[in-house]
Enzyme design. Structure first.
Site, PDB file in Angstrom:
ATOM      1  CD  GLU A  64      -2.875   0.398   2.572  1.00 48.01           C
ATOM      2  OE1 GLU A  64      -3.614   1.311   2.918  1.00 48.01           O
ATOM      3  OE2 GLU A  64      -2.675  -0.621   3.265  1.00 48.01           O
ATOM      4  NE  ARG A 299       4.150  -8.162  11.645  1.00 48.47           N
ATOM      5  CZ  ARG A 299       3.915  -7.113  10.838  1.00 48.47           C
ATOM      6  NH1 ARG A 299       3.004  -7.166   9.919  1.00 48.47           N
ATOM      7  NH2 ARG A 299       4.591  -5.992  10.996  1.00 48.47           N
ATOM      8  CE  LYS A 309       3.080   0.084   4.864  1.00 47.13           C
ATOM      9  NZ  LYS A 309       2.507  -0.075   3.524  1.00 47.13           N
TER      10      LYS A 309
HETATM   11  P1  ATP Z   1       2.533  -2.041   7.906  1.00 46.35           P
HETATM   12  O1  ATP Z   1       1.798  -2.695   9.025  1.00 46.35           O
HETATM   13  O2  ATP Z   1       3.962  -1.746   8.199  1.00 46.35           O
HETATM   14  O3  ATP Z   1       1.823  -0.886   7.308  1.00 46.35           O
HETATM   15  P2  ATP Z   1       1.436  -3.569   5.877  1.00 46.35           P
HETATM   16  O4  ATP Z   1       1.278  -5.024   5.929  1.00 46.35           O
HETATM   17  O5  ATP Z   1       0.225  -2.764   6.077  1.00 46.35           O
HETATM   18  O6  ATP Z   1       2.621  -3.162   6.817  1.00 46.35           O
HETATM   19  P3  ATP Z   1       1.647  -3.389   3.079  1.00 46.35           P
HETATM   20  O7  ATP Z   1       2.128  -2.252   2.268  1.00 46.35           O
HETATM   21  O8  ATP Z   1       0.226  -3.769   3.010  1.00 46.35           O
HETATM   22  O9  ATP Z   1       2.098  -3.080   4.548  1.00 46.35           O
HETATM   23  O10 ATP Z   1       2.561  -4.658   2.848  1.00 46.35           O
HETATM   24  C1  ATP Z   1       2.974  -5.152   1.610  1.00 46.35           C
HETATM   25  C2  ATP Z   1       3.380  -6.576   1.795  1.00 46.35           C
HETATM   26  O11 ATP Z   1       4.439  -6.681   2.743  1.00 46.35           O
HETATM   27  C3  ATP Z   1       2.235  -7.406   2.317  1.00 46.35           C
HETATM   28  O12 ATP Z   1       2.140  -8.574   1.540  1.00 46.35           O
HETATM   29  C4  ATP Z   1       2.607  -7.700   3.733  1.00 46.35           C
HETATM   30  O13 ATP Z   1       2.115  -8.929   4.151  1.00 46.35           O
HETATM   31  C5  ATP Z   1       4.131  -7.661   3.706  1.00 46.35           C
HETATM   32  N1  ATP Z   1       4.677  -7.298   5.001  1.00 46.35           N
HETATM   33  C6  ATP Z   1       4.426  -6.192   5.723  1.00 46.35           C
HETATM   34  N2  ATP Z   1       5.059  -6.222   6.907  1.00 46.35           N
HETATM   35  C7  ATP Z   1       5.741  -7.384   6.934  1.00 46.35           C
HETATM   36  C8  ATP Z   1       6.600  -8.015   7.898  1.00 46.35           C
HETATM   37  N3  ATP Z   1       6.885  -7.449   9.081  1.00 46.35           N
HETATM   38  N4  ATP Z   1       7.126  -9.209   7.583  1.00 46.35           N
HETATM   39  C9  ATP Z   1       6.867  -9.777   6.402  1.00 46.35           C
HETATM   40  N5  ATP Z   1       6.075  -9.256   5.463  1.00 46.35           N
HETATM   41  C10 ATP Z   1       5.512  -8.077   5.712  1.00 46.35           C
HETATM   42 MG    MG Z   2      -1.429  -3.210   4.774  1.00 45.03          MG
END
Ligand code: ATP
Ligand code: MG
Length: 615
Positions: A64, A299, A309
């Site tokens: 995102e 994760r 983020k």
């Molecule tokens: P955040 O909570 O930091 O905003 P998010 O999951 O909302 O992370 P996205 O931009 O939706 O962020 O993530 C893109 C991809 O990265 C998704 O497939 C998500 O599962 C993966 N991802 C995010 N954080 C992690 C993590 N700590 N370990 C492994 N994969 C991750």
């Molecule tokens: Mg997300």
């Protein structure tokens, strides 16, 4: 097809994991062998007119664009692009930009940079741009109308409080909405009114019609479209209704012919809805068979690090750090500025592996990967971090014939002392003169037991004179300590020594004088002052935000100490982003932003020489 997804790969042997097993089994049974690909994302008829898909599998990385990527995303990138690379597939970079409020092109660009920098590419012949979920809004709307017509969705006008109350909970089944029994025609008319801006934000939603008594709460008629008057960075004001993430994501995967949709464990409970939606849209002929499947992995949780983020944004906006690329940040831009290499992060992702159970990875694992990568690559150099001047009092006499006090003797050392057989090291050039900088801790008037560095002459317990110690100035001469000078407060201002003639490193007979230690130093004549940023962990708590803790409270007040060091010419002349091992101190990187080659060197501590975290 030549390795379509990635140019670079580490030489690390690939360990099998449950995702590899699933893919290998799919390849063996030919689950996706009949798929077609029309060269761009699209619905069933679009792909039906295409060619057999040259990509054996398709994965995707779907961030995102609402912040900078962090080390957790790096794991996900390495998994998704790595699997595609290893199995003759393609990995799509897709911006999951279905939420109109939070996205920004600054983030889009930073994500593109981060993926490329990590060594991966999504480019396909004739297909260079990353995909954007918002390009699929049209199809998502059409699919929603189809669901309504087929009796699989309805417009609900309950208030959000009513909806919440009627959803039930783990022990209590939900209660049907009074709007659930509307006819498809009524629902369709209402939904079109929603689209046409006839209703207030939040006044109604479109819900999938599944099962209000399902033990999985996500299956109790989840909302799939909401009204939200917001300008979208891609589609502007075209839409005032937006799809919910859980509805949009499976559709995005299907339009892109993704085979293995890999996400983190928190989406496990969403999988039944993912499959339900795919089944409905495939049976309706809107999406191509076979539909993508979702797989979840744990994760990354890294000790002393925050991987959210939103929370990282808070550190930036509250000025707890200097920005997204502050070298203490676990963002990819931060890690990069800290001195991390793409290879070190790929190695890290490989080493931590892929599992289905949550755990914490020790921060030292990440540091170990960087050390391992830099060990063979980083040029060595000498830097004096806490300098005191050493004066060679007999220099004028020893070098009288060469100009005395002002004489500078050229010295060389290998930049890469541990090259494999037959590979030559680049050479560092520097000079030694009457005055050099040494580390303050390399001189002790009253040495602790076992101290091997500079010690002045003394009288022992039996009254015998003990000469000053002899050490080698690394790459220079052997010297003998003769004493020191102090200021009025007793602080040492200069260390005094004599140079032992004919002991220059690399000259015949130079090792005739035995010494117990070699110390690092930099010439006063050619040493250059450098700003050196000594970083420490950003948080004192190993799990700064676990269990809802306020992570701001465990910020380490000493996570940055800036010192002025003196560095040898080869370091001062570094290109920005060049990595070094400052001998005995650790690995440092010339700061990408502030370092000016030759005139204003600025270095960041990347990682110490060995693990200091466990102690
Ligand atoms: P955040 O909570 O930091 O905003 P998010 O999951 O909302 O992370 P996205 O931009 O939706 O962020 O993530 C893109 C991809 O990265 C998704 O497939 C998500 O599962 C993966 N991802 C995010 N954080 C992690 C993590 N700590 N370990 C492994 N994969 C991750
Ligand atoms: Mg997300």
């Amino acid at each position: 097809m030549s390795s379509p997804t990635s140019a670079s790969s580490t030489d690390t042997p690939k360990t099998s994991n449950f995702l590899r097993q699933i893919i290998e089994s799919d390849l063996e049974t030919g689950t996706y062998a009949q798929r077609k690909w029309a060269g761009s994302p699209g619905d069933a008829s679009h792909h039906a007119a295409g060619q057999p898909d040259p990509a054996k599998i398709r994965t995707r990385f779907p961030p995102e664009p609402n912040g900078y990527l962090h080390v957790g995303h790096a794991k996900s990138i390495c998994i998704n692009f790595g699997l595609a690379r290893d199995y003759g597939g393609v990995c799509h970079l897709r911006f999951d930009d279905t939420n109109p409020e939070k996205e920004d092109t600054e983030y889009v660009n930073s994500i593109i940079d981060a993926v490329k920098w990590l060594g991966f590419s999504w480019s396909q012949p004739g297909n260079d741009a990353p995909y954007q979920a918002s390009d699929y809004f049209g199809f998502m709307y059409r699919a929603a109308e189809y669901l309504i017509e087929a009796g699989h969705a309805y417009v609900d006008e309950q208030t959000s409080e009513q909806m919440r109350a009627n959803r039930g909970d783990f022990g209590k089944p939900g209660v049907d909405s009074p709007f659930r029994s509307r006819t498809p025609a009524e629902n369709l008319a209402r939904f079109r009114e929603m689209r046409d801006g006839k209703h207030e934000d939040g006044s109604m939603v479109l819900r999938a019609k599944i099962d209000m008594a399902s033990p999985n709460i996500n299956m109790r008629d989840p909302a799939i479209y909401r009204i939200r008057r917001a300008t979208h960075h891609n589609t502007g004001d075209t839409w005032c209704i937006y799809p919910m993430y859980t509805y949009a994501h499976p559709i995005e995967d299907a339009l892109e012919q993704i085979t293995h949709s890999i996400c983190t464990l928190e989406f496990e409970d969403q999988r039944p809805f993912y499959d339900w939606l795919m089944d409905r849209l495939c049976e309706g002929g809107l999406l191509a068979h076979p539909a993508p499947k979702q797989y979840e992995f744990a994760r990354l949780n890294l000790t002393y690090v925050i991987t959210s983020k939103r929370k990282l944004a808070q550190l930036v906006y509250d000025h707890k750090v200097s920005g997204w690329d502050d070298p203490r940040m676990p963002t990819i831009v931060g890690l990069r500025r800290r001195g991390y290499t793409p290879e070190s992060l790929q190695l890290f992702a490989e080493r931590i592996g892929v599992t289905k159970s949550d755990s914490w990875i020790d921060y030292s694992t990440l540091e170990g990967c960087l050390r391992e990568d830099l060990e063979a690559k980083a040029h060595r150099g000498m830097a004096v971090i806490n300098p005191v001047k050493l004066v060679l009092t007999n220099w004028d006499d020893v070098f009288a014939a060469q100009g005395g006090a002002s004489h500078l003797e050229p010295c060389t050392q290998p930049a890469l002392p541990h090259q494999p057989e037959g590979v030559e090291s680049p050479t560092r050039h520097f000079t030694i003169g009457k005055e050099v900088w040494i580390e303050r801790e390399d001189f002790e008037e009253v040495p602790p037991k076992g101290y091997k560095r500079l010690v002045p002459p003394s009288i022992d317990a039996s009254g015998n004179a003990v000469p000053g110690s002899k050490v080698r100035l690394k790459g220079g001469y052997v010297i003998e300590c003769t004493g020191s000078t102090k200021d009025a407060n007793g602080v040492i201002t200069e260390v005094l020594a004599t140079v032992v003639p004919d002991t220059k490193s690399g000259t015949p007979g130079s090792d005739s004088v035995k010494v117990k230690a070699a110390i690092t130093w930099v010439g006063v004549a050619d040493g250059v002052s450098a700003e050196v940023r000594m970083y420490d962990r950003l948080f004192l708590d190993a799990q700064p935000d676990a269990g809802g803790k306020d992570f701001i409270e465990s910020l380490n007040p000493n996570s940055l100490k800036v010192v002025t060091a003196i560095v040898e010419p080869s370091l001062a002349n570094a290109a920005p982003d060049q990595k070094f091992q400052f001998e005995r101190h650790g690995y440092f990187v010339a700061d990408r932003v502030d370092h000016v080659q030759g005139t204003k060197p600025v270095f960041n501590l990347a990682v110490g020489l060995k693990d200091s975290w466990g102690k």
